[in-house]
Design a protein around this motif. Structure first.
Motif, PDB file in Angstrom:
ATOM      1  N   MET A  69       0.830  -1.206   0.000  1.00 58.21           N
ATOM      2  CA  MET A  69       0.000   0.000   0.000  1.00 58.21           C
ATOM      3  C   MET A  69       0.865   1.256   0.000  1.00 58.21           C
ATOM      4  O   MET A  69       0.577   2.228  -0.710  1.00 58.21           O
ATOM      5  N   PHE A  70       1.932   1.238   0.798  1.00 59.79           N
ATOM      6  CA  PHE A  70       2.833   2.396   0.849  1.00 59.79           C
ATOM      7  C   PHE A  70       3.432   2.674  -0.531  1.00 59.79           C
ATOM      8  O   PHE A  70       3.462   3.817  -0.991  1.00 59.79           O
ATOM      9  N   ILE A  71       3.907   1.626  -1.190  1.00 65.17           N
ATOM     10  CA  ILE A  71       4.531   1.782  -2.509  1.00 65.17           C
ATOM     11  C   ILE A  71       3.500   2.244  -3.532  1.00 65.17           C
ATOM     12  O   ILE A  71       3.747   3.138  -4.337  1.00 65.17           O
ATOM     13  N   ARG A  72       2.336   1.638  -3.481  1.00 68.37           N
ATOM     14  CA  ARG A  72       1.287   1.906  -4.467  1.00 68.37           C
ATOM     15  C   ARG A  72       0.751   3.334  -4.354  1.00 68.37           C
ATOM     16  O   ARG A  72       0.364   3.940  -5.359  1.00 68.37           O
ATOM     17  N   GLU A  73       0.725   3.895  -3.144  1.00 69.80           N
ATOM     18  CA  GLU A  73       0.098   5.190  -2.940  1.00 69.80           C
ATOM     19  C   GLU A  73       1.077   6.354  -3.002  1.00 69.80           C
ATOM     20  O   GLU A  73       0.700   7.494  -2.722  1.00 69.80           O
ATOM     21  N   LEU A  74       2.320   6.097  -3.365  1.00 69.85           N
ATOM     22  CA  LEU A  74       3.242   7.207  -3.574  1.00 69.85           C
ATOM     23  C   LEU A  74       2.685   8.115  -4.670  1.00 69.85           C
ATOM     24  O   LEU A  74       2.256   7.623  -5.718  1.00 69.85           O
ATOM     25  N   PRO A  75       2.674   9.424  -4.473  1.00 72.88           N
ATOM     26  CA  PRO A  75       2.119  10.316  -5.496  1.00 72.88           C
ATOM     27  C   PRO A  75       2.786  10.146  -6.856  1.00 72.88           C
ATOM     28  O   PRO A  75       2.132  10.220  -7.891  1.00 72.88           O
ATOM     29  N   SER A  76       4.092   9.936  -6.841  1.00 68.77           N
ATOM     30  CA  SER A  76       4.820   9.634  -8.067  1.00 68.77           C
ATOM     31  C   SER A  76       5.342   8.211  -7.961  1.00 68.77           C
ATOM     32  O   SER A  76       5.936   7.845  -6.948  1.00 68.77           O
ATOM     33  N   PRO A  77       5.120   7.354  -8.971  1.00 66.48           N
ATOM     34  CA  PRO A  77       5.568   5.960  -8.901  1.00 66.48           C
ATOM     35  C   PRO A  77       7.055   5.849  -8.574  1.00 66.48           C
ATOM     36  O   PRO A  77       7.842   6.742  -8.921  1.00 66.48           O
ATOM     37  N   LEU A  78       7.421   4.773  -7.922  1.00 68.80           N
ATOM     38  CA  LEU A  78       8.801   4.589  -7.485  1.00 68.80           C
ATOM     39  C   LEU A  78       9.771   4.656  -8.664  1.00 68.80           C
ATOM     40  O   LEU A  78      10.872   5.189  -8.549  1.00 68.80           O
ATOM     41  N   PHE A  79       9.370   4.115  -9.815  1.00 67.68           N
ATOM     42  CA  PHE A  79      10.224   4.137 -10.995  1.00 67.68           C
ATOM     43  C   PHE A  79       9.809   5.230 -11.973  1.00 67.68           C
ATOM     44  O   PHE A  79      10.132   5.148 -13.157  1.00 67.68           O
TER      45      PHE A  79
END
Length: 661
Positions: free
Chosen positions: A403-413
C-alpha cells in the motif's frame, strides 16, 4: 463496432487506474466468438473470483488488442499469470473505500517540439535552446561518443525544424553549434576501443581480472556471460542489423534458468557504486545516462518514449501518500543523512525479522479491514514511536508495504520513463541488452526513488532466497509486486496498461535478479565525467587569462607559494600523500607500484596508527577517497589499483574518510 464502443463507455473505472472487467465488457476482435465459459454456466460460478479474472485477462495478454500496432507483445502461459491478476483484484478491493482520497496522476499530451526541448534541458544542454554560451554545455558536448553525439544532433534537428514551422523565434542552425561545414552531420567523437559486441552470442572470453559473479540458481544450469563497463553500450551495438532485435510474439520464459548469469570484470580502476560519487558528479552522470539511453535505443531502432505528467504536490504530512522527498526531509530532522524513509525501513525490517519464512508472504493478502485500521493507527502513533509492531501480522505488514509503494504520489520508478521500462522488454529480445537499458534507467532515477527502490529490492531478494519455506519463487514475487509498481493511477490508465502484465513482471524479475549490477556506475560514464570536468577547468582557465587583474593576483599568489610548490615538486612520480584527519598520524607519503591497491594503503595506514584491536573495526568502516582534480569526490573500490587511479587524476588529493553508506 457500435457494441464495442458502448461497452467501453459503460465500463466502470476506479480512480486508481485499475479496470473492473467482466466477460461482457472485454474487447473482442470482430468475427471471433467470446472466449471462456458461458457466463450462465455452473462452471463459471464454481471458480474463485481471482481465477475467473485470471482466465479472462491473462488470455488477453497473449495477444495485442485490436487497436495495438506494436511490433512485439511479450507473453507467458496464461496460468502463470494468475498471481498477477489476483493481486490486481486485491488492490482494487483494498482501494475502493478510499476512492475519494486518491490523487489522480494525469498525463499531458506532448506539444510538437516540446519533448525535444525538454530532452535537451534534461541532459544539461539548455544552452542549445537559449543560445547562451555555457561552459557546462560545451564541456558536455566535448565528451560525447559518436553515437551519443548523433542522438543529441537528431533531437536538436527535430527541435529546430518544429520551431521554424511554428515561427516562434529564430533558431540557430545546427551547423553553427556543432561546427558542420556540409549537409552531412558529423561529430568529433571520443575514440572508442574495439571490444566484444554487447548483447550477441559471441564466444565468451575468460575474465582477465577480478570478477563479481552474481547469485544464481544452483539447481539450474545457467549460461554465464561477462559484462563490460569500459565502453559505451550504444557504441557496442551500432554494427548490429536492427532486424535481429525485432521479434513478433516474443514469449517470456518464467523459468529462472532462462536468465543469464552475468559476471563483471573489474577494471584496474575498480567498480563505483552510485553513492560513491559527489552529488555534482552524479548530476552529470544523469545527463550522460539519458544521452546514452537515447543513443542506445536509437542504435536498436526503438523510439524512446517518455510521459509528460503534471507535477503532483501530494500530502505534506503523514506517512502514506506522501512524496518520498517530503518523507525524507521530515525524517532527516530526526536522523541526519538518512536515505530511506523511516516508515519504509520499519515495514521492511518487520517483514525481514518475522515474515521471510511465512508461506505465501506477499501473495496471501491480509485482512482489508485490519490493514485499514493498522494504517490509521500507524499514521497517528509512528512519529511518537508508540506504535506496537508486535501486533502486526506478517501478511498485514506485507499489505501495508504494498500500500505504501502503491500510494506514492509519483511511482517509485517514475511515470516519466514508464514507456521506456515497457519497451525494453517488448522491443528487445536479449536479456543482456534489456539489462543494459534497465541499468541506464536506474541511473536516471531521483536519489530518493533509487535509494527506496534499492531497499525494496534487497528485501525482495531475501524473500526469494527463502523460497523453500515461503513458497515464493522469483517469478511469483515479480508477478505480485509488478502491479503495485507499474500499474499507475491516472485518468489514462487503460486496457493496454493491463496487457503489459507479463512485461512488467519480467521487468521486476530483472530488477530483483540483477540488482547488484544496477547500483554500479559504468566506467565509461565516469571517464566522460572526468573529461567533462577537465574541459570545464580548461575553459575557466582560458577565461581567467583575459582578466588582467586576476592574472596579476595569480602571479602574486604564485610568488607567495613558490617555496611550498618546489617542495611538492620534489615528490617523485608515483608517490602520493594520503591524509587522514581522524587519525593520530594525519598524513603519510606512499610510493605506488603496479600492484598497490586502495585496500593496501588503508591497511598500511591503519597499521602505522594502530593502538588496539578497535583499529580492525575502523578499517572496515573507512575508505580511501579521491578528491579534486577531474572528479568532485570519489570513494575508491578497495580493489582499485592506485597507480592507475593516480594516472587518471594526477591532481587529486587522497583522503581517508568514513565509508559512504
Amino acid at each position: 463496432m457500435e457494441r464495442r464502443k458502448g461497452t467501453a463507455a459503460g465500463s466502470s473505472v476506479v480512480l486508481t487506474g485499475y479496470h473492473s472487467y467482466s466477460p461482457s465488457s472485454r474487447l473482442q476482435p470482430q468475427g471471433f466468438p467470446p472466449e471462456g465459459p458461458d457466463p450462465r454456466s455452473p462452471l463459471r460460478k464454481s471458480l474463485p473470483r481471482c481465477q475467473r479474472i485470471s482466465r479472462m485477462l491473462s488470455n488477453e495478454s497473449l495477444r495485442p488488442p485490436v487497436y495495438s500496432r506494436s511490433n512485439s507483445q511479450a507473453s507467458v502461459d496464461s496460468t502463470s499469470m494468475e498471481d498477477f491478476w489476483c493481486e490486481v483484484e486485491n488492490i482494487k478491493e483494498s482501494t475502493e473505500y478510499r476512492q475519494d482520497e486518491q490523487t489522480v496522476l494525469e498525463i499531458k499530451p506532448p506539444d510538437e517540439g516540446e519533448l525535444e526541448a525538454e530532452w535537451l534541458q534534461d541532459v544539461g544542454l539548455s544552452t542549445l535552446i537559449s543560445g547562451s554560451e555555457e561552459d557546462d554545455g560545451e564541456a558536455l558536448l566535448s565528451t560525447l561518443t559518436r553515437t551519443q553525439a548523433a542522438a543529441v544532433q537528431k533531437r536538436y534537428n527535430t527541435y529546430t525544424q518544429t520551431m521554424r514551422k511554428k515561427n516562434k523565434h529564430t533558431v540557430r542552425d545546427v551547423r553553427d553549434i556543432f561546427g558542420i561545414n556540409d549537409t552531412s552531420p558529423t561529430f568529433e567523437a571520443i575514440p572508442v576501443s574495439p571490444v566484444t559486441t554487447n548483447g550477441f552470442q559471441l564466444p565468451v572470453q575468460k575474465p582477465a581480472g577480478n570478477c563479481l559473479e552474481y547469485e544464481s540458481d544452483k539447481n539450474s544450469q545457467l549460461v554465464k556471460e561477462e559484462l563490460s563497463f569500459d565502453v559505451s553500450f550504444s557504441e557496442s551495438i551500432t554494427v548490429i542489423p536492427k532486424h535481429r532485435e525485432r521479434h513478433k510474439n516474443q514469449r517470456l520464459k518464467k523459468d529462472e534458468s532462462s536468465l543469464t548469469n552475468f559476471t563483471i570484470r573489474k577494471s584496474r580502476l575498480g567498480l563505483t557504486a552510485v553513492g560513491d560519487l559527489s552529488l555534482n558528479d552524479m548530476k552529470k552522470i544523469r545527463y550522460l545516462s539519458l544521452i546514452e539511453l537515447t543513443a542506445f535505443y536509437d542504435a536498436l531502432g526503438i523510439e524512446l518514449k517518455r510521459n509528460r505528467t503534471e507535477r503532483i504536490k501530494g500530502r505534506e504530512s503523514g506517512l502514506f501518500g506522501v512524496p518520498l522527498a517530503v518523507l525524507l526531509e521530515n525524517d532527516q530532522k530526526k536522523v541526519p543523512g538518512i536515505k530511506v524513509p523511516l516508515i519504509l525501513q520499519k515495514l521492511l525490517l518487520k517483514l525481514e525479522e518475522t515474515g521471510l519464512e511465512t508461506e505465501g508472504i506477499l501473495r496471501v493478502p491480509g485482512s482489508a479491514s485490519r490493514v485499514k485500521s493498522l494504517r490509521q493507527e500507524i499514521e497517528a502513533k509512528f512519529d511518537e514511536d508508540t506504535f506496537d509492531w508486535d501486533q502486526v501480522r506478517n501478511n498485514d505488514a506485507a499489505g501495508l508495504l504494498k500500500m505504501f509503494i502503491r500510494e506514492l504520489p509519483s511511482p517509485l520508478f517514475t511515470m516519466e520513463y514508464l514507456p521506456a521500462f515497457i519497451s525494453l522488454v517488448e522491443k528487445i529480445s536479449q536479456v543482456k541488452l534489456q539489462l543494459q537499458a534497465l541499468h541506464l534507467l536506474i541511473l536516471l532515477l531521483p536519489d530518493s526513488s533509487r535509494d527506496a527502490a534499492k531497499a525494496l529490492l534487497q528485501f525482495l531478494k531475501k524473500v526469494v532466497a527463502n523460497e523453500r519455506k515461503n513458497k515464493m519463487t522469483l517469478w511469483n514475487v515479480s508477478m505480485i509486486v509488478a502491479p503495485n509498481l507499474f500499474i499507475c493511477k491516472g485518468k489514462r490508465a487503460n486496457q493496454e496498461e493491463m496487457l503489459a502484465a507479463a512485461t512488467t513482471a519480467h521487468v521486476v524479475r530483472l530488477l530483483i535478479k540483477y540488482q547488484d549490477i544496477l547500483w554500479t556506475v559504468p566506467a565509461f560514464l565516469i571517464s566522460q565525467v572526468r573529461k567533462m570536468n577537465e574541459a570545464t577547468i580548461n575553459n575557466t582557465k582560458r577565461q581567467l587569462m583575459f582578466d588582467k587583474g586576476v592574472r596579476r593576483l595569480l602571479r602574486r599568489k604564485t610568488m607567495e607559494r613558490e617555496r611550498p610548490e618546489r617542495t611538492e615538486s620534489d615528490i617523485p612520480e608515483g608517490v602520493i600523500r594520503v591524509h587522514a584527519p581522524l587519525h593520530s598520524k594525519v598524513s603519510m607519503a606512499i610510493q605506488l607500484n603496479n600492484q598497490t591497491k586502495a585496500k593496501d594503503i588503508l591497511a598500511r595506514f591503519h597499521c602505522e596508527n594502530s593502538h588496539g584491536s578497535s583499529e580492525k573495526m575502523k578499517i572496515q568502516t573507512q575508505s580511501l577517497h579521491e578528491v579534486g582534480g577531474n572528479i568532485g569526490q570519489h570513494c575508491l573500490d578497495p580493489d582499485a589499483y592506485m597507480l592507475d587511479v593516480y594516472r587518471a587524476n594526477p591532481q587529486a588529493e587522497w583522503v581517508i574518510k568514513p565509508k559512504i553508506s
